[in-house]
Design a protein around this motif. Sequence first.
Motif, short mmCIF file in Angstrom:
data_model
loop_
_atom_site.label_atom_id
_atom_site.label_comp_id
_atom_site.label_asym_id
_atom_site.label_seq_id
_atom_site.Cartn_x
_atom_site.Cartn_y
_atom_site.Cartn_z
N LEU A 148 -5.61 -51.36 -7.32
CA LEU A 148 -6.09 -50.21 -7.94
C LEU A 148 -6.28 -48.98 -6.61
CD1 LEU A 148 -8.55 -51.28 -10.76
CD2 LEU A 148 -6.11 -50.32 -10.97
N GLY A 149 -6.87 -49.53 -5.60
CA GLY A 149 -6.98 -48.50 -4.28
C GLY A 149 -7.89 -47.44 -5.01
N LEU A 208 -10.85 -42.42 -10.31
CA LEU A 208 -10.85 -43.71 -10.83
C LEU A 208 -11.74 -44.64 -10.23
CD1 LEU A 208 -7.68 -45.80 -11.55
CD2 LEU A 208 -9.49 -46.95 -10.54
N GLN A 209 -12.79 -44.95 -11.06
CA GLN A 209 -13.98 -45.59 -10.45
C GLN A 209 -14.07 -47.15 -10.93
OE1 GLN A 209 -17.66 -44.14 -11.99
NE2 GLN A 209 -18.57 -44.29 -10.38
N ILE A 210 -14.20 -47.92 -9.87
CA ILE A 210 -14.15 -49.77 -10.13
C ILE A 210 -15.43 -50.06 -10.28
CG2 ILE A 210 -13.23 -51.82 -9.20
CD1 ILE A 210 -11.23 -50.34 -7.77
N VAL A 254 -13.09 -48.39 -14.62
CA VAL A 254 -12.28 -49.94 -14.88
C VAL A 254 -13.46 -51.03 -14.48
CG1 VAL A 254 -10.51 -51.28 -13.90
CG2 VAL A 254 -9.99 -49.09 -14.18
N TYR A 255 -13.60 -51.79 -15.36
CA TYR A 255 -14.40 -52.69 -15.19
C TYR A 255 -13.87 -54.18 -14.82
CZ TYR A 255 -18.32 -49.58 -17.25
OH TYR A 255 -18.95 -48.56 -17.50
N ILE A 280 -11.44 -48.75 -19.28
CA ILE A 280 -10.69 -50.01 -19.29
C ILE A 280 -11.56 -51.27 -18.86
CG2 ILE A 280 -8.69 -50.98 -18.23
CD1 ILE A 280 -7.63 -48.27 -17.54
N ASN A 281 -11.73 -51.90 -20.16
CA ASN A 281 -12.57 -52.95 -20.22
C ASN A 281 -11.72 -54.46 -19.76
OD1 ASN A 281 -14.77 -54.43 -20.60
ND2 ASN A 281 -14.68 -54.73 -22.89
N PHE A 282 -12.67 -55.46 -19.05
CA PHE A 282 -12.05 -56.78 -18.90
C PHE A 282 -11.85 -57.40 -19.97
CE2 PHE A 282 -16.85 -56.95 -17.96
CZ PHE A 282 -17.06 -57.66 -18.86
#
Length: 371
Positions: free
Chosen positions: A68-69, A83-85, A55-56, A8-10
């Motif tokens: 997001l946690g 889910l990786q930030i 997630v970027y 999921i891109n910014f």
Amino acid sequence: MARAFGIINFAGNHIQVEGMQAYRPVGAFSFLGRYRVIDFQISNMSNSGIDHMQVYIRRKPQSLTAHLGTGRHYNINSKRGRLQILYAELGTGFTIYNNDIAAYMENMEYIEKEHYPYVIIAPSYMIYTANYSELLQNHIDSGADITLLYHSVDTAKEYFLNCFTLNLNRQKGLLSIDQNHGNAKNRNIFMDTYIMKKELFIELVHKAKKTSSMYTLADIVNASCDELDIRGVSHRGYFASITDFKSYYDANISLIDFKTAQNLFDDEWPIYTRTNDSCPTQYFDTADVKNSVVSNGCLIEGTIENSIIGRGCVIKKGAVIKNSVILPAATISEDVHIENHVVDKHAKVIHAKDLTADPEKPGYIRRSDTL
């Protein structure tokens, strides 16, 4: 389980939401009082069986990171899911070098570690529902190198002006990716969504970096039209793109209509979000609420019409709110009239008694401001 991991891109440099974006990325924007914009994309992936997501974030990460946690509230598989930030560290501004390709290069080791053969890349600033599992299978069956998702509109002259469009041939093959300049009403709006093999994605990222430090993923895909089999797939259903302040306001207000909302929300396709324990909204004897969406934890004494009210808002006696979006924890004091506005989180409207804006140019009250 899908055979792909998700990215999921910014929002890119062409996305500028005046006012609100100064405090958080577009994906963290409150939506319909209880969601965040990014919730729709993460829910799409979760519902599609994708349990590895990246997630970027490139600027103002606090709000989105807190929301997001660990990702557990998105119904991601608790044992194998993740889910990786990931962050882009080239700076906090909107420089031409601080783009998606730079972010992918910085985090290439995490991309290479994913064991899934395919990747699905989706935007954090668009709102729609899509079954990525079906789209992935269609992509595999087609034999295409890259599949791009688009939404056909007949309002491109007035809307989606910051979006890109797909120029397709009769066989839905990609001829070019162009910016929407508003010179035609019928356009295929590119939904910034890609499906391809992981190896091809990595190859394109390196090729883009080698070609130009300003290149984005869309740029390198556009430049590869003659070399690769790139096809477009049409999307059906509700679609909104948060590309400026007016589009954010319009997307919220449009979903007050029940029939419109039915095109987005489906009992079989839940939209997940972070929840908190709060009491039901309390309506006092003086409250008058019509055609509005009101979240939990509010105290309503005034009049609300055709508006969105976020969690924990206080609307006092004599206050009138029309055609407005009130974000969580805002306070509207006695005898205040607000029309065609977005009131940001924790704002307090106490002294200003009449705030009325043109519906074509909605007004904005800043976060934590007191008027």
